[in-house]
Design an enzyme around this catalytic site. Sequence first.
Site: not given
Length: 495
Positions: A111-113, A116
């Site tokens: 989920f960091k995408d 980021l």
Amino acid sequence: MDYVSTRDKSVKVTAAKAISQGISVEGGLFVPDTFPKFCDTDFKEIAKLDYIGRAKYILKNFLNDFTDEEIDYCVKGAYTGSFDNEQPAPISLVGKNANILELWHGPTCAFKDLALQLLPYLLTTSAKKVSNGKKIVILVATSGDTGKAALEGFCDVKDTEIMVFYPSDGVSPMQKLQMDSQKGENVHVCAIKGNFDDAQTGVKKIFTDSAVKEKLANNNMQFSSANSINWGRLAPQIVYYVSAYCDLLNREEDYLKDGFNVVVPTGNFGNILAAYYAKKMGVPIKKLICASNANNVLTDFINTGKYDRNRSFFTTISPSMDILISSNLERMLFELSGNDDKAVAKMQSDLAKDGVFYATEEIKTKMGELFWGGCCDDNATLKTIKKYFSEYGYLCDTHTAVAMNVYEQYVNATGDDIPTVIASTASPYKFANSVLSAVSDKKAESEFDTVRLLSSETSTEIPAPIKQLENATVRFKEICEKDDMLSAVYSALNI
Ligand SMILES: *Cc1c(COP(=O)(O)O)cnc(C)c1O
């Protein structure tokens, strides 16, 4: 809207300054001094838009020193073509009311995408406004997923350098390979002997050291952060909770007549905080369910009001949640104390000094009204993966399984089974070994044989970014002592 520091409200900056600086000088985190409020007609408008449109609509409220053109450029750049799905955050309904919000369709399968992919655009746009041509140096401490997502987001972005530190024994083999094989001229990766908290503490120390800052300035450089302490990480995460609400509204309006609950597998408290902010802005979220693994410092805090990091640290099969110092909780404490910066500063200094702080009665009560905390160990995590796969044919990763398990605990404890959004934070293929062991007795030798076996055993597809890793070359092999992080930074930057 301006941004104030959680430890000193008299520090007031613009969005561009908050994002390019990352953290306030006295160590506090930046938070908006007011929040936009959306009403039913706003949500109906937002629901008509695609993800990019929704992101623009929401983010312009938080980036008031950005022009419409800048916001358009940032959001389109981030979400066009980088996700394997036209909708970067699709929902899968499992059973009657478990809406799995799949946040792992981006380039690094976590989920960091969502944040980021956008942050480099926000950061370089901000830097143009406020830091007159200085090169931005991004330092990241990662428990696995942030590092790769940040490397991917910043890879070869002009006028930036990025350095990632990860705990050498605290990430999965796939996460390690993802980072060690990262391409790009401006990227640096270093494993440290220590755990995630050591990495995070080390990075924070470098950030706030004025001698280091001066040395960078003399070389026309400036630090910033891609960790979720940066407001530029949190704002994009609010978007997908609002978007999920809109998707559910579009599906069937009556479905949400009693609102909905949200379950988040939590580590640094960034993702669940974004859900809280969405609630504050008018999304009808009832309970925020905070799911932890065996590192259950947040469960205890929610239940007792005592935050105590002096406890055993467990390395689990959900490594991105192996955290004992949950940085973004500081922003929640600021909220719950009615923006009492002195109280927050005191709690944080107690935490730094003794590893413990106590919430006031007021904070404890409010925390209990908003949140429900639960945890589960590795064994329960694996059982949950197996259960959802055999009952519903839905394969989830280890972090998501912690959330599903705690969701069941919540329903059993309270009987509250209204529609629920469960944040699914990683692809099962990122943690193929553990996931395979949950659903099959078969074993494979290598990491990629495991991935293939998982695919054949479950009839699910291997995500392209994982497939491509098999032939990637390892570029980074350095391991440093936790006390040598600063010299590693200097050497990467050639200063
Ligand atoms: C980072 C991460 C988490 C924890 O998110 P926080 O915002 O730190 O609470 C959970 N699951 C996965 C897969 C992650 O990468």
